[in-house]
Design a protein around this motif. Structure first.
Motif, PDB file in Angstrom:
ATOM      1  N   GLN A 413      95.957 -34.759  -6.311  1.00  0.00           N
ATOM      2  CA  GLN A 413      95.233 -33.585  -6.100  1.00  0.00           C
ATOM      3  C   GLN A 413      95.599 -32.462  -7.105  1.00  0.00           C
ATOM      4  N   GLY A 414      96.945 -32.764  -7.773  1.00  0.00           N
ATOM      5  CA  GLY A 414      97.418 -31.564  -8.753  1.00  0.00           C
ATOM      6  C   GLY A 414      96.673 -31.837  -9.982  1.00  0.00           C
ATOM      7  N   LEU A 415      96.251 -33.194 -10.283  1.00  0.00           N
ATOM      8  CA  LEU A 415      95.456 -33.295 -11.615  1.00  0.00           C
ATOM      9  C   LEU A 415      94.079 -32.844 -11.291  1.00  0.00           C
ATOM     10  N   ARG A 416      93.361 -33.109  -9.899  1.00  0.00           N
ATOM     11  CA  ARG A 416      91.958 -32.645  -9.572  1.00  0.00           C
ATOM     12  C   ARG A 416      91.866 -31.218  -9.688  1.00  0.00           C
ATOM     13  N   ASN A 417      92.898 -30.407  -9.302  1.00  0.00           N
ATOM     14  CA  ASN A 417      92.728 -28.999  -9.283  1.00  0.00           C
ATOM     15  C   ASN A 417      92.842 -28.348 -10.494  1.00  0.00           C
ATOM     16  N   GLU A 418      93.159 -29.065 -11.403  1.00  0.00           N
ATOM     17  CA  GLU A 418      93.270 -28.480 -12.814  1.00  0.00           C
ATOM     18  C   GLU A 418      92.009 -29.278 -13.712  1.00  0.00           C
ATOM     19  N   GLY A 419      91.158 -29.670 -12.962  1.00  0.00           N
ATOM     20  CA  GLY A 419      89.889 -30.126 -13.572  1.00  0.00           C
ATOM     21  C   GLY A 419      90.004 -31.657 -14.214  1.00  0.00           C
ATOM     22  N   ILE A 420      90.855 -32.269 -13.904  1.00  0.00           N
ATOM     23  CA  ILE A 420      91.116 -33.509 -14.567  1.00  0.00           C
ATOM     24  C   ILE A 420      90.612 -34.640 -13.451  1.00  0.00           C
ATOM     25  N   ARG A 421      89.721 -35.608 -13.978  1.00  0.00           N
ATOM     26  CA  ARG A 421      89.278 -36.760 -12.941  1.00  0.00           C
ATOM     27  C   ARG A 421      90.423 -37.401 -12.771  1.00  0.00           C
ATOM     28  N   ALA A 422      90.596 -38.047 -11.539  1.00  0.00           N
ATOM     29  CA  ALA A 422      91.832 -38.601 -11.101  1.00  0.00           C
ATOM     30  C   ALA A 422      91.545 -39.460  -9.705  1.00  0.00           C
ATOM     31  N   GLU A 423      92.160 -40.614  -9.590  1.00  0.00           N
ATOM     32  CA  GLU A 423      91.847 -41.299  -8.410  1.00  0.00           C
ATOM     33  C   GLU A 423      93.432 -42.031  -8.074  1.00  0.00           C
ATOM     34  N   MET A 424      93.651 -42.033  -6.859  1.00  0.00           N
ATOM     35  CA  MET A 424      95.041 -42.808  -6.169  1.00  0.00           C
ATOM     36  C   MET A 424      94.579 -44.197  -5.987  1.00  0.00           C
ATOM     37  N   TYR A 425      95.392 -45.261  -6.280  1.00  0.00           N
ATOM     38  CA  TYR A 425      94.982 -46.634  -6.161  1.00  0.00           C
ATOM     39  C   TYR A 425      94.806 -46.854  -4.571  1.00  0.00           C
ATOM     40  N   GLN A 426      93.745 -47.477  -4.363  1.00  0.00           N
ATOM     41  CA  GLN A 426      93.219 -47.604  -2.621  1.00  0.00           C
ATOM     42  C   GLN A 426      93.167 -49.121  -2.429  1.00  0.00           C
ATOM     43  N   GLY A 427      93.592 -49.992  -3.292  1.00  0.00           N
ATOM     44  CA  GLY A 427      93.822 -51.487  -2.987  1.00  0.00           C
ATOM     45  C   GLY A 427      94.993 -51.916  -2.560  1.00  0.00           C
ATOM     46  N   ASN A 428      95.048 -53.301  -2.636  1.00  0.00           N
ATOM     47  CA  ASN A 428      96.259 -53.809  -2.236  1.00  0.00           C
ATOM     48  C   ASN A 428      97.435 -53.472  -3.300  1.00  0.00           C
ATOM     49  N   TRP A 429      98.391 -52.464  -2.627  1.00  0.00           N
ATOM     50  CA  TRP A 429      99.451 -52.029  -3.616  1.00  0.00           C
ATOM     51  C   TRP A 429     100.473 -52.637  -3.945  1.00  0.00           C
ATOM     52  N   LYS A 430     100.613 -53.914  -3.286  1.00  0.00           N
ATOM     53  CA  LYS A 430     101.884 -54.593  -3.562  1.00  0.00           C
ATOM     54  C   LYS A 430     101.684 -55.601  -4.607  1.00  0.00           C
TER      55      LYS A 430
END
Length: 517
Positions: A413-430
């Motif tokens: 969210q910190g990146l997004r709030n500064e106008g940077i496209r960002a995503e947190m990995y949502q798959g199998n993180w292991k």
């Protein structure tokens, strides 16, 4: 085998014929193009309006219901009170209905533009789809040809705003009244000549494809047979009629025709004189002269807007000036042949369309751009997709507990709030290696990594994936990647956003340098 043991039949995924799925790249390219077109239209004082995808079928004009199911050319259905509705065939008929329905509230002249999909219930083929996008601009309530001249100028400005340079396009202008007078000059007036008039106009419309000799064959009694042996029936004119027709249009002399270098004003005056000689109306030529003088006064020369009596549009639709935007550069077709790209849009005056609803004359003029076709042209010229859409920064996940996930989400969210496209990995993180492969497939420029050790120290690893790929090649082995640690920096959490911005700016500079910008 009992019914209970039978496996349920799997539904087959099928794209309907004549329709396409659009990718992210296509959508971004369309948005980029439409935004540039919209900016020109707005500069000319046009405002947007949106009409629904469906209209009552009788409002579509040329597709009036003539059977129990009126689906010839359009996609139709009945609503709950058994009225036929059809998906819109173009964007002009819905505008005419809107104007008529709101006539007392609309300020005339009404200047509007619309972009949207239209639907044709026709046999699909190569490059021919049942759903495609158009972008229209129209002026309703302006009877003078200065409104038509302005449309031609706006078309020229639009093409240039899209990066098509002068010399690679031309707006060709004619007048339906001229064509009517030319037909009258060769004896094709009257209701009994409707079919023959249409045949003649279709023959004239093939000028760019077959040249004057081919058009002469199509105008004749014998017709035209092509190299494959396919025969096209002729329009049935005799030699004297053909000669008069060509002379009236100014195609009779050597070096004449639509690509003639003769001054446009002289072309119009000669046309006017021949119409006078044959005792047919000259109003169309007079209007062309007016348009010529207006566009020249505004600084648009014949390389941009050209008077061309060969232009044939809307055989039963337009009532006055008609115009066509043509791209004049060569492209290679599916047969490997060099051909002129051709038309990407056009329009004209249609004073009868709104009047169908009103019982009184309502002048209107407008043009339509074929978005998909123009997009193909822009891609050929390398003028589309220059505004690069950057893939998102990937915040990787090293720990699945609630506290860690909350921290990863805070980074994102910190990146997004500064106008940077960002995503947190949502798959199998292991399986951390899968996260890196995902980032590679996405084209992510940067990966953010924080394991247990980094968390205790309050730092994050920032991996420059673009530079890392350049330095280390295609590393797919996780162990090797960890050992290499190329293009990777460690910063305090508080400096994460600033460092990501710095790396992204450096990547942008590298891309521009590689392109020679």
């Amino acid at each position: 085998m009992s019914d209970k043991q039978k496996k349920p039949q799997k539904l087959k995924a099928r794209l309907p014929r004549g329709f396409v799925d659009r990718t992210a790249a296509d959508i971004h390219a369309t948005n980029e193009m439409v935004a540039k077109i919209r900016e020109v239209y707005e500069r000319y004082g046009f405002d947007p309006i949106e009409t629904p995808l469906f209209e009552y079928t009788d409002a579509l004009g040329k597709f009036l219901p003539d059977s129990d199911r009126p689906n010839e050319g359009v996609f139709s259905l009945q609503d709950d009170d058994e009225q036929w509705m059809s998906a819109r065939y173009d964007l002009t008929a819905p505008l005419a209905r809107h104007v008529a329905e709101n006539f007392n509230e609309i300020q005339l002249p009404y200047r509007t533009y619309r972009a949207g999909y239209v639907f044709r219930n026709e046999k699909p083929g190569p490059g021919r789809f049942r759903q495609f996008m158009q972008f229209d601009a129209d002026t309703v309530g302006a009877p003078g040809v200065n409104a038509d001249a302005e449309m031609c100028m706006m078309m020229a400005d639009t093409l240039e705003a899209l990066g098509i340079k002068r010399g690679d396009y031309v707006i060709r202008v004619n007048n339906r009244k001229v064509l009517d007078s030319v037909l009258a000059a060769v004896g094709l007036s009257g209701e009994d000549k409707v079919g023959q008039r249409l045949s003649v106009l279709r023959a004239l419309d093939k000028l760019d494809k077959f040249g004057i000799p081919g058009v002469v064959q199509l105008l004749s009694v014998k017709g035209r047979t092509d190299e494959s042996g396919d025969h096209t029936k002729g329009a049935g004119l005799d030699d004297a009629q053909i000669m008069r027709l060509l002379n009236t249009l100014g195609w009779g002399a050597e070096g004449s025709g639509p690509n003639s270098t003769v001054d446009d004003r002289l072309t119009i005056m000669n046309l006017h004189d021949r119409l006078v000689e044959y005792e047919v109306p000259t109003e169309g030529a007079t209007e062309l002269l007016h348009i010529h003088d207006l566009v020249r006064a505004a600084g648009y020369d014949a390389t941009r807007i050209k008077i061309d009596p060969s232009v044939v549009r809307g055989l039963e639709y337009y009532t006055g000036p008609v115009y066509e935007a043509e791209l004049t550069f060569d492209v290679t077709n599916e047969k490997g042949e060099k051909v002129v790209f051709g038309s990407v849009g056009g329009g004209g005056r249609y004073d009868g369309l709104v009047s169908r609803f009103m019982g009184q004359p309502v002048p209107a003029t407008g043009f339509s751009i074929g978005v998909s076709r123009l997009m193909t042209a822009l891609k050929n010229l390398g003028k589309l997709g220059q505004d690069e859409i950057l893939a998102p920064v990937l915040v990787t996940v090293m720990d699945g507990d609630v506290e860690a996930m909350g921290r990863y989400q805070r980074f994102t969210q910190g990146l997004r709030n500064e106008g940077i496209r960002a995503e947190m990995y949502q798959g199998n993180w292991k399986k951390f290696g899968n996260q890196l492969k995902y980032a590679d497939r996405r084209g992510s420029p940067i990966a953010i990594i924080q394991g247990g050790d980094e968390r205790e120290q309050g730092v994050v690893q920032i991996k420059d994936l673009i530079e890392g790929k350049r330095l280390s090649g295609e590393i797919t082995d996780n162990t090797e990647w960890r050992e290499a640690r190329v293009a990777q920096v460690v910063v305090p959490e508080a400096e994460l956003v600033a460092k990501v911005k710095e790396i992204l700016e450096q990547q942008a500079e590298d891309r521009h340098r590689a392109k020679g910008d």
